[in-house]
Design a protein around this motif. Structure first.
Motif, PDB file in Angstrom:
ATOM      1  N   PHE A   1       0.846  -1.190   0.000  1.00  0.00           N
ATOM      2  CA  PHE A   1       0.000   0.000   0.000  1.00  0.00           C
ATOM      3  C   PHE A   1       0.884   1.243   0.000  1.00  0.00           C
ATOM      4  O   PHE A   1       1.746   1.383   0.878  1.00  0.00           O
ATOM      5  CB  PHE A   1      -0.921   0.008   1.226  1.00  0.00           C
ATOM      6  N   GLU A   2       0.667   2.099  -0.971  1.00  0.00           N
ATOM      7  CA  GLU A   2       1.511   3.283  -1.125  1.00  0.00           C
ATOM      8  C   GLU A   2       0.659   4.524  -1.348  1.00  0.00           C
ATOM      9  O   GLU A   2      -0.520   4.438  -1.714  1.00  0.00           O
ATOM     10  CB  GLU A   2       2.455   3.114  -2.337  1.00  0.00           C
ATOM     11  N   GLN A   3       1.281   5.689  -1.143  1.00  0.00           N
ATOM     12  CA  GLN A   3       0.671   6.962  -1.509  1.00  0.00           C
ATOM     13  C   GLN A   3       1.774   7.910  -1.985  1.00  0.00           C
ATOM     14  O   GLN A   3       2.937   7.775  -1.595  1.00  0.00           O
ATOM     15  CB  GLN A   3      -0.092   7.582  -0.332  1.00  0.00           C
ATOM     16  N   ASP A   4       1.379   8.854  -2.820  1.00  0.00           N
ATOM     17  CA  ASP A   4       2.298   9.873  -3.325  1.00  0.00           C
ATOM     18  C   ASP A   4       2.202  11.100  -2.421  1.00  0.00           C
ATOM     19  O   ASP A   4       1.124  11.700  -2.307  1.00  0.00           O
ATOM     20  CB  ASP A   4       1.909  10.240  -4.761  1.00  0.00           C
ATOM     21  N   PRO A   5       3.274  11.493  -1.747  1.00  0.00           N
ATOM     22  CA  PRO A   5       3.224  12.664  -0.869  1.00  0.00           C
ATOM     23  C   PRO A   5       2.717  13.929  -1.556  1.00  0.00           C
ATOM     24  O   PRO A   5       2.108  14.792  -0.905  1.00  0.00           O
ATOM     25  CB  PRO A   5       4.682  12.827  -0.420  1.00  0.00           C
TER      26      PRO A   5
ATOM     27  N   THR B   1       0.299   7.502  11.038  1.00  0.00           N
ATOM     28  CA  THR B   1       1.642   7.127  11.487  1.00  0.00           C
ATOM     29  C   THR B   1       2.219   6.004  10.625  1.00  0.00           C
ATOM     30  O   THR B   1       1.526   5.386   9.821  1.00  0.00           O
ATOM     31  CB  THR B   1       1.611   6.651  12.949  1.00  0.00           C
ATOM     32  N   ASN B   2       3.500   5.762  10.821  1.00  0.00           N
ATOM     33  CA  ASN B   2       4.197   4.633  10.190  1.00  0.00           C
ATOM     34  C   ASN B   2       3.985   4.562   8.687  1.00  0.00           C
ATOM     35  O   ASN B   2       3.734   3.506   8.108  1.00  0.00           O
ATOM     36  CB  ASN B   2       3.801   3.324  10.876  1.00  0.00           C
ATOM     37  N   THR B   3       4.125   5.735   8.065  1.00  0.00           N
ATOM     38  CA  THR B   3       4.066   5.867   6.615  1.00  0.00           C
ATOM     39  C   THR B   3       5.281   6.681   6.166  1.00  0.00           C
ATOM     40  O   THR B   3       5.167   7.873   5.863  1.00  0.00           O
ATOM     41  CB  THR B   3       2.754   6.545   6.186  1.00  0.00           C
ATOM     42  N   PRO B   4       6.470   6.064   6.184  1.00  0.00           N
ATOM     43  CA  PRO B   4       7.686   6.829   5.887  1.00  0.00           C
ATOM     44  C   PRO B   4       7.695   7.384   4.464  1.00  0.00           C
ATOM     45  O   PRO B   4       7.285   6.712   3.519  1.00  0.00           O
ATOM     46  CB  PRO B   4       8.806   5.799   6.093  1.00  0.00           C
ATOM     47  N   SER B   5       8.160   8.624   4.375  1.00  0.00           N
ATOM     48  CA  SER B   5       8.260   9.319   3.097  1.00  0.00           C
ATOM     49  C   SER B   5       9.734   9.652   2.861  1.00  0.00           C
ATOM     50  O   SER B   5      10.422  10.128   3.763  1.00  0.00           O
ATOM     51  CB  SER B   5       7.421  10.605   3.127  1.00  0.00           C
ATOM     52  N   PHE B   6      10.191   9.438   1.654  1.00  0.00           N
ATOM     53  CA  PHE B   6      11.624   9.489   1.345  1.00  0.00           C
ATOM     54  C   PHE B   6      11.904  10.732   0.497  1.00  0.00           C
ATOM     55  O   PHE B   6      11.636  10.757  -0.696  1.00  0.00           O
ATOM     56  CB  PHE B   6      12.022   8.203   0.641  1.00  0.00           C
ATOM     57  N   ILE B   7      12.436  11.757   1.153  1.00  0.00           N
ATOM     58  CA  ILE B   7      12.482  13.101   0.590  1.00  0.00           C
ATOM     59  C   ILE B   7      13.929  13.551   0.317  1.00  0.00           C
ATOM     60  O   ILE B   7      14.810  13.348   1.154  1.00  0.00           O
ATOM     61  CB  ILE B   7      11.806  14.104   1.546  1.00  0.00           C
ATOM     62  N   ASP B   8      14.146  14.172  -0.852  1.00  0.00           N
ATOM     63  CA  ASP B   8      15.491  14.670  -1.166  1.00  0.00           C
ATOM     64  C   ASP B   8      15.692  16.071  -0.573  1.00  0.00           C
ATOM     65  O   ASP B   8      14.779  16.638   0.045  1.00  0.00           O
ATOM     66  CB  ASP B   8      15.758  14.635  -2.680  1.00  0.00           C
ATOM     67  N   LYS B   9      16.868  16.636  -0.775  1.00  0.00           N
ATOM     68  CA  LYS B   9      17.203  17.920  -0.142  1.00  0.00           C
ATOM     69  C   LYS B   9      16.351  19.071  -0.663  1.00  0.00           C
ATOM     70  O   LYS B   9      16.250  20.124  -0.019  1.00  0.00           O
ATOM     71  CB  LYS B   9      18.685  18.221  -0.348  1.00  0.00           C
ATOM     72  N   ASN B  10      15.741  18.892  -1.824  1.00  0.00           N
ATOM     73  CA  ASN B  10      14.882  19.928  -2.396  1.00  0.00           C
ATOM     74  C   ASN B  10      13.407  19.752  -2.014  1.00  0.00           C
ATOM     75  O   ASN B  10      12.537  20.473  -2.517  1.00  0.00           O
ATOM     76  CB  ASN B  10      15.015  19.938  -3.921  1.00  0.00           C
ATOM     77  N   GLY B  11      13.133  18.777  -1.139  1.00  0.00           N
ATOM     78  CA  GLY B  11      11.766  18.555  -0.688  1.00  0.00           C
ATOM     79  C   GLY B  11      10.942  17.713  -1.630  1.00  0.00           C
ATOM     80  O   GLY B  11       9.711  17.678  -1.527  1.00  0.00           O
ATOM     81  N   LYS B  12      11.589  16.997  -2.549  1.00  0.00           N
ATOM     82  CA  LYS B  12      10.886  16.171  -3.528  1.00  0.00           C
ATOM     83  C   LYS B  12      10.883  14.699  -3.098  1.00  0.00           C
ATOM     84  O   LYS B  12      11.924  14.167  -2.679  1.00  0.00           O
ATOM     85  CB  LYS B  12      11.543  16.291  -4.901  1.00  0.00           C
ATOM     86  N   PRO B  13       9.747  14.027  -3.233  1.00  0.00           N
ATOM     87  CA  PRO B  13       9.705  12.595  -2.920  1.00  0.00           C
ATOM     88  C   PRO B  13      10.516  11.791  -3.937  1.00  0.00           C
ATOM     89  O   PRO B  13      10.438  12.030  -5.146  1.00  0.00           O
ATOM     90  CB  PRO B  13       8.213  12.243  -3.033  1.00  0.00           C
ATOM     91  N   LEU B  14      11.270  10.829  -3.432  1.00  0.00           N
ATOM     92  CA  LEU B  14      12.087   9.969  -4.287  1.00  0.00           C
ATOM     93  C   LEU B  14      11.415   8.623  -4.569  1.00  0.00           C
ATOM     94  O   LEU B  14      11.839   7.891  -5.461  1.00  0.00           O
ATOM     95  CB  LEU B  14      13.449   9.727  -3.627  1.00  0.00           C
ATOM     96  N   TYR B  15      10.382   8.323  -3.807  1.00  0.00           N
ATOM     97  CA  TYR B  15       9.688   7.028  -3.904  1.00  0.00           C
ATOM     98  C   TYR B  15       8.325   7.226  -3.248  1.00  0.00           C
ATOM     99  O   TYR B  15       8.165   8.107  -2.390  1.00  0.00           O
ATOM    100  CB  TYR B  15      10.495   5.951  -3.148  1.00  0.00           C
ATOM    101  N   HIS B  16       7.345   6.454  -3.654  1.00  0.00           N
ATOM    102  CA  HIS B  16       6.054   6.542  -2.978  1.00  0.00           C
ATOM    103  C   HIS B  16       6.214   6.249  -1.487  1.00  0.00           C
ATOM    104  O   HIS B  16       7.025   5.410  -1.089  1.00  0.00           O
ATOM    105  CB  HIS B  16       5.073   5.537  -3.563  1.00  0.00           C
ATOM    106  N   SER B  17       5.426   6.938  -0.670  1.00  0.00           N
ATOM    107  CA  SER B  17       5.413   6.636   0.765  1.00  0.00           C
ATOM    108  C   SER B  17       4.814   5.244   0.971  1.00  0.00           C
ATOM    109  O   SER B  17       3.841   4.874   0.310  1.00  0.00           O
ATOM    110  CB  SER B  17       4.582   7.671   1.506  1.00  0.00           C
TER     111      SER B  17
END
Length: 505
Positions: free
Chosen positions: A42-46, A80-96
């Protein structure tokens, strides 16, 4: 003078404007869906959360007919417990990776073999299970090491919204606790443990307190949302924790039951309780020196599943009457006797969490006959979810020695008069409905008000502005009927456990 509470939920985002007495001035909601690329994933796009936040903030301000400058502060809440993987520019690198996702089984098994459940539980308060963020991150590290290298910060949903509003990367301590990152004895990241399991510690953001001002609305966020640049943003916390504030679960022994996508039972405790069987976990409360004993479950999503898969007629009727489809479904279920004519529902459509913790568990309807109609199935789902909560309440009272005298109800399920009565009858306890019915946003707003010193004392404020507006008392004849069916319900999983495993393999 107004407060804005934002809640990034699993099913949608809400933005609600309150006055200082807790009255709702306006609210807006934007729904979105889960992405399910594989079974159990199960994923979501930040960015979907952020777009929903922009939309709901604009709508809430417009409905309130106030100036953005009249909003004194903003508080945040989120699942909770839905990690989001964010780069230095605030952009998601992968679906949460959403809390109900089960892909990290291999990583959980490895940590259990390497470290052991008891050590993990005593240090972090949580358990070894794919539900927790710590194992989801390890899955990403094992399967997408190139993405891990590019990550600047691993955030949770509401912290991503905080980043978009302020430009600041952060994680509050209570939410870090529920993620499995925190040493609950020291109140800081569990550095030694995280290093031992190979967790990328350098990807964790700075820790803050839930009532701490983390930044101010930026010029860019002002343009997108209509908020006033410079408005203080307070960290807030995860929905489990802010719900405790928003419904008044602040005294030791008080409890609340969330009925939404999840169906949690949460009890305020004065010190950590270590469960040798790790059926329950505990998190830091947002109030210092208190904790929350948590029995969490995925079962709440079952009612939405039935609506979406089989509720086409109810949706059309609701549309024509300008009502919620759940109201139509409740009306159908109300025509069925308590117990649904001995139809029992096992609500494990997304696996089982507390107290069973079995990824392989499946949903089951037991006792179907030619006499059962659609309305029986609807009611049996409401009852099955309540049985699931009752299972956890029994363990809390019998095994942990914590007496729960009454239960406060929060979440969308709390709007249903029928469901609240079913809960009262199955739990055999009074069900209290706090005012407002929007506890996540309300709790976040109270924390924000405390953070900017509008409120001087959280506990005092909660007692003053959160009255109880309805109480459902147990009905003796229903309590007795449900007690017999509950016994069958509890035994059902054990009888089907091996079959669930076979279906999954």
């Amino acid at each position: 003078m107004y407060l804005l509470g934002i809640d990034v939920g699993t099913s949608g985002t809400k933005s609600i404007i309150f006055d200082l007495k807790g009255n709702i001035i306006s609210k807006a909601y934007a729904e979105y869906s889960l992405i399910t690329p594989e079974p159990g994933w199960f994923e979501q796009d930040p960015e979907v959360w952020w777009n929903a936040t922009i939309k709901t903030i604009k709508n809430a301000i417009e409905k309130a007919s106030i100036k953005a400058s009249e909003i004194n502060c903003i508080g945040l809440s989120g699942h909770t417990n839905t990690p989001s993987f964010i780069d230095k520019n605030g952009k998601p690198l992968y679906h949460s990776i959403v809390w109900m996702d089960r892909r990290a089984e291999k990583q959980s098994y490895y940590i259990n073999e390497k470290i052991g459940m008891e050590k993990i539980h005593k240090i972090t308060g949580v358990k070894i299970d794919p539900f927790y963020s710590i194992y989801k991150v390890l899955w990403l590290k094992d399967n997408h090491p190139n993405i891990i290298e590019k990550i600047h910060a691993i955030l949770q949903p509401k912290d991503y919204i905080g980043l978009k509003l302020t430009g600041v990367f952060f994680l509050d301590k209570a939410l870090a606790s529920s993620s499995g990152y925190l040493d609950i004895n020291k109140g800081e990241y569990a550095y030694d443990l995280l290093e031992e399991i190979g967790f990328p510690i350098d990807k964790l953001p700075k820790l803050v307190l839930p009532y701490e001002i983390v930044g101010e609305v930026t010029e860019e966020a002002e343009k997108l949302t209509g908020l006033k640049k410079g408005t203080p943003v307070v960290a807030g916390s995860g929905d489990v924790m802010v719900n405790a504030i928003g419904c008044g679960t602040i005294e030791v022994g008080s409890a609340y039951n969330k009925m939404a996508t999840a169906s949690d039972i949460v009890v305020c405790i004065e010190k950590p309780i270590f469960d040798k069987k790790t059926r329950m976990v505990f998190y830091n409360h947002v109030i210092p020196n208190k904790w929350l004993l948590v029995g969490g479950s995925n079962s709440g999503i079952c009612y939405r599943w039935f609506r979406d898969q089989f509720g086409f007629i109810e949706k059309e009727i609701a549309k024509s009457l300008n009502k919620d489809p759940y109201e139509i479904m409740d009306a159908e279920a109300e025509n069925v006797e308590p117990g649904s004519n001995n139809l029992i529902f096992l609500p494990y459509l997304a696996g089982a969490r507390s107290p069973i913790w079995d990824t392989n568990a499946k949903g089951v309807f037991l006792g179907i006959t030619l006499n059962h109609g659609k309305n029986h199935f609807i009611r049996s789902i409401l009852e099955g979810i309540a049985y699931d909560v009752k299972h956890r309440i029994e363990i809390i009272e019998k095994d942990f020695g914590i007496k729960i005298n009454e239960v406060r109800i929060v979440g969308g399920g709390g709007k249903s008069n029928l469901w609240r009565q079913i809960m009262a009858d199955i739990y055999n306890k009074p069900i209290l409905l706090p005012s407002g019915s929007e506890q996540e946003c309300f709790g976040a707003a109270i924390l924000a008000g405390y953070g900017v010193k509008i409120y001087k004392d959280i506990a005092k404020t909660v007692k003053e502005i959160i009255p109880i507006i309805d109480i459902k008392e147990p009905k003796k004849e229903n309590v007795e009927k449900y007690a017999k069916l509950f016994k069958i319900y509890v035994e059902l999983y054990d009888k089907l456990k091996e079959s669930f495993y076979s279906l999954s393999h």
